[in-house]
Write a protein that holds these residues in place. Structure first.
Motif, PDB file in Angstrom:
ATOM      1  N   GLY A 129      -2.428 -44.687 -10.013  1.00  0.00           N
ATOM      2  CA  GLY A 129      -2.520 -44.887  -8.575  1.00  0.00           C
ATOM      3  C   GLY A 129      -3.938 -44.635  -8.099  1.00  0.00           C
ATOM      4  N   ARG A 130      -4.202 -45.021  -6.873  1.00  0.00           N
ATOM      5  CA  ARG A 130      -5.541 -44.821  -6.334  1.00  0.00           C
ATOM      6  C   ARG A 130      -5.912 -43.345  -6.282  1.00  0.00           C
ATOM      7  NH1 ARG A 130      -3.929 -48.926  -1.572  1.00  0.00           N
ATOM      8  NH2 ARG A 130      -2.054 -47.698  -1.914  1.00  0.00           N
ATOM      9  N   ARG A 131      -4.930 -42.490  -6.009  1.00  0.00           N
ATOM     10  CA  ARG A 131      -5.208 -41.054  -5.932  1.00  0.00           C
ATOM     11  C   ARG A 131      -5.700 -40.512  -7.263  1.00  0.00           C
ATOM     12  NH1 ARG A 131      -0.751 -36.913  -3.689  1.00  0.00           N
ATOM     13  NH2 ARG A 131      -1.190 -38.183  -1.859  1.00  0.00           N
ATOM     14  N   GLU A 132      -5.008 -40.879  -8.366  1.00  0.00           N
ATOM     15  CA  GLU A 132      -5.433 -40.385  -9.674  1.00  0.00           C
ATOM     16  C   GLU A 132      -6.836 -40.866 -10.022  1.00  0.00           C
ATOM     17  OE1 GLU A 132      -0.876 -40.687 -10.364  1.00  0.00           O
ATOM     18  OE2 GLU A 132      -2.379 -41.956  -9.426  1.00  0.00           O
ATOM     19  N   LEU A 133      -7.141 -42.115  -9.689  1.00  0.00           N
ATOM     20  CA  LEU A 133      -8.463 -42.647 -10.012  1.00  0.00           C
ATOM     21  C   LEU A 133      -9.559 -41.949  -9.225  1.00  0.00           C
ATOM     22  CD1 LEU A 133      -7.838 -46.482 -10.428  1.00  0.00           C
ATOM     23  CD2 LEU A 133      -8.755 -44.907 -12.133  1.00  0.00           C
ATOM     24  N   VAL A 134      -9.311 -41.667  -7.958  1.00  0.00           N
ATOM     25  CA  VAL A 134     -10.322 -40.981  -7.156  1.00  0.00           C
ATOM     26  C   VAL A 134     -10.530 -39.554  -7.668  1.00  0.00           C
ATOM     27  CG1 VAL A 134     -10.853 -40.080  -4.861  1.00  0.00           C
ATOM     28  CG2 VAL A 134      -9.973 -42.391  -5.105  1.00  0.00           C
ATOM     29  N   ARG A 135      -9.440 -38.876  -8.014  1.00  0.00           N
ATOM     30  CA  ARG A 135      -9.578 -37.516  -8.554  1.00  0.00           C
ATOM     31  C   ARG A 135     -10.342 -37.531  -9.878  1.00  0.00           C
ATOM     32  NH1 ARG A 135      -3.498 -35.104  -7.391  1.00  0.00           N
ATOM     33  NH2 ARG A 135      -3.884 -34.418  -5.258  1.00  0.00           N
ATOM     34  N   TRP A 136     -10.023 -38.503 -10.724  1.00  0.00           N
ATOM     35  CA  TRP A 136     -10.745 -38.604 -11.993  1.00  0.00           C
ATOM     36  C   TRP A 136     -12.224 -38.875 -11.740  1.00  0.00           C
ATOM     37  CZ3 TRP A 136     -13.731 -42.467 -14.126  1.00  0.00           C
ATOM     38  CH2 TRP A 136     -14.105 -42.272 -15.455  1.00  0.00           C
ATOM     39  N   LEU A 137     -12.518 -39.780 -10.826  1.00  0.00           N
ATOM     40  CA  LEU A 137     -13.906 -40.119 -10.519  1.00  0.00           C
ATOM     41  C   LEU A 137     -14.655 -38.898  -9.995  1.00  0.00           C
ATOM     42  CD1 LEU A 137     -15.825 -42.730 -10.230  1.00  0.00           C
ATOM     43  CD2 LEU A 137     -15.392 -42.431  -7.783  1.00  0.00           C
ATOM     44  N   LEU A 138     -14.018 -38.123  -9.152  1.00  0.00           N
ATOM     45  CA  LEU A 138     -14.657 -36.931  -8.592  1.00  0.00           C
ATOM     46  C   LEU A 138     -14.995 -35.935  -9.697  1.00  0.00           C
ATOM     47  CD1 LEU A 138     -15.510 -35.224  -6.125  1.00  0.00           C
ATOM     48  CD2 LEU A 138     -13.153 -34.378  -6.029  1.00  0.00           C
ATOM     49  N   ALA A 139     -14.030 -35.681 -10.590  1.00  0.00           N
ATOM     50  CA  ALA A 139     -14.277 -34.749 -11.695  1.00  0.00           C
ATOM     51  C   ALA A 139     -15.385 -35.271 -12.607  1.00  0.00           C
ATOM     52  CB  ALA A 139     -12.986 -34.523 -12.487  1.00  0.00           C
ATOM     53  N   ALA A 140     -15.351 -36.568 -12.905  1.00  0.00           N
ATOM     54  CA  ALA A 140     -16.381 -37.158 -13.758  1.00  0.00           C
ATOM     55  C   ALA A 140     -17.751 -37.075 -13.096  1.00  0.00           C
ATOM     56  CB  ALA A 140     -16.023 -38.616 -14.063  1.00  0.00           C
ATOM     57  N   GLN A 141     -17.812 -37.313 -11.793  1.00  0.00           N
ATOM     58  CA  GLN A 141     -19.091 -37.272 -11.082  1.00  0.00           C
ATOM     59  C   GLN A 141     -19.687 -35.870 -11.104  1.00  0.00           C
ATOM     60  OE1 GLN A 141     -20.944 -39.586 -10.069  1.00  0.00           O
ATOM     61  NE2 GLN A 141     -21.788 -39.325  -8.017  1.00  0.00           N
ATOM     62  N   LEU A 142     -18.854 -34.867 -10.924  1.00  0.00           N
ATOM     63  CA  LEU A 142     -19.355 -33.486 -10.952  1.00  0.00           C
ATOM     64  C   LEU A 142     -19.868 -33.122 -12.343  1.00  0.00           C
ATOM     65  CD1 LEU A 142     -16.639 -31.737  -8.744  1.00  0.00           C
ATOM     66  CD2 LEU A 142     -18.992 -32.291  -8.104  1.00  0.00           C
ATOM     67  N   LEU A 143     -19.142 -33.527 -13.378  1.00  0.00           N
ATOM     68  CA  LEU A 143     -19.579 -33.241 -14.739  1.00  0.00           C
ATOM     69  C   LEU A 143     -20.900 -33.952 -15.054  1.00  0.00           C
ATOM     70  CD1 LEU A 143     -19.062 -32.089 -17.595  1.00  0.00           C
ATOM     71  CD2 LEU A 143     -17.767 -34.197 -18.087  1.00  0.00           C
ATOM     72  N   ILE A 144     -20.982 -35.233 -14.690  1.00  0.00           N
ATOM     73  CA  ILE A 144     -22.201 -36.018 -14.945  1.00  0.00           C
ATOM     74  C   ILE A 144     -23.388 -35.417 -14.205  1.00  0.00           C
ATOM     75  CG2 ILE A 144     -23.267 -38.270 -14.476  1.00  0.00           C
ATOM     76  CD1 ILE A 144     -20.425 -39.458 -15.006  1.00  0.00           C
ATOM     77  N   SER A 145     -23.187 -34.985 -12.967  1.00  0.00           N
ATOM     78  CA  SER A 145     -24.272 -34.386 -12.181  1.00  0.00           C
ATOM     79  C   SER A 145     -24.731 -33.069 -12.791  1.00  0.00           C
ATOM     80  CB  SER A 145     -23.819 -34.166 -10.738  1.00  0.00           C
ATOM     81  OG  SER A 145     -23.464 -35.387 -10.122  1.00  0.00           O
ATOM     82  N   LEU A 146     -23.770 -32.275 -13.252  1.00  0.00           N
ATOM     83  CA  LEU A 146     -24.110 -30.982 -13.854  1.00  0.00           C
ATOM     84  C   LEU A 146     -24.952 -31.178 -15.115  1.00  0.00           C
ATOM     85  CD1 LEU A 146     -23.717 -27.891 -13.843  1.00  0.00           C
ATOM     86  CD2 LEU A 146     -21.648 -28.256 -15.223  1.00  0.00           C
ATOM     87  N   ILE A 147     -24.551 -32.120 -15.974  1.00  0.00           N
ATOM     88  CA  ILE A 147     -25.291 -32.356 -17.218  1.00  0.00           C
ATOM     89  C   ILE A 147     -26.666 -32.970 -16.919  1.00  0.00           C
ATOM     90  CG2 ILE A 147     -25.283 -33.671 -19.379  1.00  0.00           C
ATOM     91  CD1 ILE A 147     -22.283 -33.262 -19.492  1.00  0.00           C
ATOM     92  N   ALA A 148     -26.733 -33.853 -15.917  1.00  0.00           N
ATOM     93  CA  ALA A 148     -28.028 -34.425 -15.531  1.00  0.00           C
ATOM     94  C   ALA A 148     -28.975 -33.345 -15.024  1.00  0.00           C
ATOM     95  CB  ALA A 148     -27.825 -35.502 -14.470  1.00  0.00           C
ATOM     96  N   ALA A 149     -28.461 -32.391 -14.244  1.00  0.00           N
ATOM     97  CA  ALA A 149     -29.302 -31.300 -13.745  1.00  0.00           C
ATOM     98  C   ALA A 149     -29.816 -30.445 -14.898  1.00  0.00           C
ATOM     99  CB  ALA A 149     -28.504 -30.450 -12.758  1.00  0.00           C
ATOM    100  N   TRP A 150     -28.960 -30.158 -15.877  1.00  0.00           N
ATOM    101  CA  TRP A 150     -29.382 -29.410 -17.065  1.00  0.00           C
ATOM    102  C   TRP A 150     -30.490 -30.169 -17.808  1.00  0.00           C
ATOM    103  CZ3 TRP A 150     -26.121 -29.912 -22.083  1.00  0.00           C
ATOM    104  CH2 TRP A 150     -26.781 -29.272 -23.145  1.00  0.00           C
ATOM    105  N   GLU A 151     -30.301 -31.479 -17.969  1.00  0.00           N
ATOM    106  CA  GLU A 151     -31.276 -32.291 -18.696  1.00  0.00           C
ATOM    107  C   GLU A 151     -32.638 -32.294 -18.002  1.00  0.00           C
ATOM    108  OE1 GLU A 151     -31.762 -36.935 -20.225  1.00  0.00           O
ATOM    109  OE2 GLU A 151     -30.074 -36.339 -18.943  1.00  0.00           O
ATOM    110  N   LEU A 152     -32.641 -32.383 -16.674  1.00  0.00           N
ATOM    111  CA  LEU A 152     -33.904 -32.392 -15.938  1.00  0.00           C
ATOM    112  C   LEU A 152     -34.571 -31.022 -15.945  1.00  0.00           C
ATOM    113  CD1 LEU A 152     -33.066 -34.572 -12.805  1.00  0.00           C
ATOM    114  CD2 LEU A 152     -34.367 -35.236 -14.835  1.00  0.00           C
ATOM    115  N   ALA A 153     -33.758 -29.980 -15.838  1.00  0.00           N
ATOM    116  CA  ALA A 153     -34.313 -28.631 -15.749  1.00  0.00           C
ATOM    117  C   ALA A 153     -34.847 -28.158 -17.100  1.00  0.00           C
ATOM    118  CB  ALA A 153     -33.254 -27.662 -15.235  1.00  0.00           C
TER     119      ALA A 153
END
Length: 452
Positions: A129-153
C-alpha cells in the motif's frame, strides 16, 4: 522527529486493507525486505569484498537476479490489481530478448535484466500500500543521509570500511589507476570533479555516494524521493514531508547533483501542468527533448567535451546521431553496445532495439490506464526524469532506482484497479454480472471520467 514522521507517514486508506487475504501481511513484509535488498546489496557486497572474500561480477549479477526473482515471486503470489498487465509485459520482454539474442548470436543476461526489472518491481509494488511505501522510503532516506554524512565527515573511515575502489575493480573491470587517489582514497572514481564541486565549491568536500557507492545514483535517488513527494503529497503527514524535503536537499548538496537540480526543476515545473493537461501529454517530453537537443547542436550551442552538463548532453546527442542500421535493430555486439553506455538512449536502442526503446517509453507513459490524480502526477514526474536522464546516462535502468519508482507505479495502479472493480487482461474494466441490456458496473473513479 523521525518517530513522529513515521507515525504520520500516510493517512489511512480503507480501500487498501479491504478483503486482504490471510497471507497478505507476510507477503507485504517479504516485499519490503526485497526492496531493502535491492537498495543495500551493493554496499553489503562491497563490505564483504573489503573484509572477507573477493567478489567478482558474476556474484553481483547472481545477487541482482535473485532480487528480481524475489520481486517477481511476491507479485505473482499476491496477484492484485494490474498484475496481469505486468505479467504480459514480463513475457513479452523475455520473448523479445530471446529474439534479439538469436539475431546477435549471443546471450547477454544484462540486457534481459534491464527488460525484466520494470515488470518485476511493478509486480512487487502490487503487494504494498501507499503507506508501507512511504514508511519504507522515509526509513531508507534517513539511513542514506546518515551514511552520506559519515562519508563526508570522515571519508577515510568510509573508504576503509567499504573500499569502493577495490569493489569496482573486481566487479566492473575498471582500472584502478582511473580512481581518485586523494585524501579519500578507496572511494569511487568521480567523487571529485576535475573542475571541483559545483555546490559549495570552497568546502573541499568530495561528492557523497552513501549506500550507492557512486554519486550519480545518489543524485538519481533524490529524484525518486521527489517523485514520491509530488505524487503522494496530500497523503503524507507534515513531519514526513519536512523530513524528506530537508534530507533530500542535503543529499543533493552532498552528491553535488548537477542532474538532480536540473531534473528537480523540470519536475516541479512540469507536474502541476501535467496534472491538468491532456492525459497523453507526457508522450511528447522525449521527442521534444530530442528535437531541441539536435537543433541546439546544429546551431553549435552545445559545447563539445568538458565535464559540464551541456557537454554531457552534446555527447548523448552525438552518440544518438551515430547509430547505424545494425544498432537500431539490435544487431550490434555487446562490446559495441557498452561503448555507448554514457548515452542512455543509445544504450537502450542498441540493447533492446528501436522497438524496445519505443516500448519502454510507451510503458512509462501509458501503462496506467486509470486516470487518477496520483497516477497523472506520477507519470508526468517519471516521464520528465527518464527523458532528461536518457541523453547522459543509462542509470535510469539501475535496480537501485527502478525498484522504488516502479514499485510505486505498481502500487498506484493496484489501488486504482480496486476502486474501479474487476479487470481484464490489460486492466480494462469487464462486466460483473449486470443483467443483459444494462451497462456493466464501474467504480466511482471510472464513472467520474465518463466511464472512459
Amino acid at each position: 522527529m523521525a518517530a513522529e514522521a513515521a507515525s504520520a507517514a500516510s493517512r489511512a486508506d480503507p480501500a487498501e486493507a479491504a478483503n486482504a487475504p490471510a497471507h497478505a501481511p507476510r507477503l507485504r513484509r517479504f516485499a519490503l525486505a526485497t526492496l531493502w535488498l535491492a537498495l543495500l546489496f551493493n554496499i553489503a557486497l562491497a563490505w564483504v569484498n573489503a573484509h572477507a572474500i573477493a567478489i567478482n561480477g558474476s556474484v553481483v549479477t547472481a545477487v541482482q537476479g535473485l532480487v528480481m526473482a524475489l520481486a517477481l515471486a511476491a507479485g505473482l503470489l499476491r496477484r492484485r490489481g494490474g498484475w496481469r498487465r505486468w505479467t504480459v509485459l514480463l513475457i513479452a520482454a523475455c520473448l523479445a530478448w530471446l529474439l534479439l539474442s538469436v539475431v546477435r548470436q549471443s546471450l547477454e543476461l544484462k540486457f534481459l535484466g534491464d527488460a525484466v526489472l520494470i515488470p518485476a518491481f511493478a509486480l512487487l509494488g502490487t503487494c504494498l500500500g501507499r503507506r508501507e511505501l512511504v514508511r519504507w522510503l522515509l526509513a531508507a532516506q534517513l539511513l542514506i543521509s546518515l551514511i552520506a554524512a559519515w562519508e563526508l565527515a570522515v571519508p577515510k573511515s568510509f573508504a576503509a570500511t567499504f573500499n569502493v575502489t577495490a569493489y569496482y575493480v573486481n566487479t566492473r573491470g575498471i582500472e584502478a589507476e582511473t580512481f581518485w587517489s586523494g585524501e579519500g582514497e578507496g572511494l569511487f572514481l568521480n567523487v571529485e570533479r576535475p573542475s571541483g564541486r559545483n555546490l559549495f565549491a570552497s568546502s573541499g568536500l568530495n561528492r557523497a555516494t552513501s549506500v550507492f557507492l557512486e554519486p550519480v545514483s545518489l543524485g538519481n535517488w533524490t529524484i525518486v524521493v521527489l517523485i514520491v513527494l509530488v505524487t503522494l503529497w496530500g497523503r503524507i503527514g507534515w513531519a514526513t514531508r519536512a523530513t524528506l524535503v530537508l534530507s533530500d536537499l542535503f543529499l543533493v548538496v552532498a552528491c553535488d547533483g548537477r542532474f538532480a537540480l536540473v531534473c528537480a526543476f523540470g519536475i516541479l515545473l512540469g507536474v502541476p501542468f501535467g496534472r491538468w493537461g491532456p492525459r497523453l501529454w507526457p508522450l511528447v517530453y522525449l521527442p521534444v527533448l530530442v528535437a531541441t537537443l539536435f537543433a541546439l547542436r546544429a546551431a553549435e550551442l552545445l559545447p563539445r567535451g568538458g565535464d559540464t552538463f551541456a557537454g554531457r548532453l552534446r555527447k548523448g546527442v552525438d552518440y544518438l546521431g551515430r547509430l547505424e542500421v545494425a544498432d537500431v535493430f539490435g544487431g550490434q555486439s555487446s562490446a559495441n553496445i557498452y561503448a555507448n553506455a554514457d548515452a542512455g538512449w543509445a544504450y537502450l536502442i542498441q540493447s533492446q532495439s528501436l522497438f524496445g526503446f519505443l516500448a519502454f517509453w510507451l510503458l512509462v507513459v501509458l501503462m496506467a490506464r486509470e486516470r487518477t490524480a496520483e497516477l497523472r502526477a506520477f507519470v508526468n514526474a517519471t516521464a520528465i526524469y527518464v527523458a532528461l536522464c536518457m541523453p547522459i546516462s543509462y542509470s535510469f535502468l539501475s535496480i537501485k532506482t527502478v525498484a522504488p519508482i516502479f514499485a510505486l507505479y505498481g502500487c498506484l495502479i493496484a489501488v486504482a484497479r480496486r476502486s474501479i472493480g474487476p479487470s481484464g487482461l490489460m486492466g480494462l474494466p469487464i462486466r460483473t454480472g449486470a443483467p443483459r441490456g444494462q451497462p456493466p458496473r464501474v467504480g466511482p473513479a471510472l464513472a467520474a471520467f465518463g466511464g472512459g
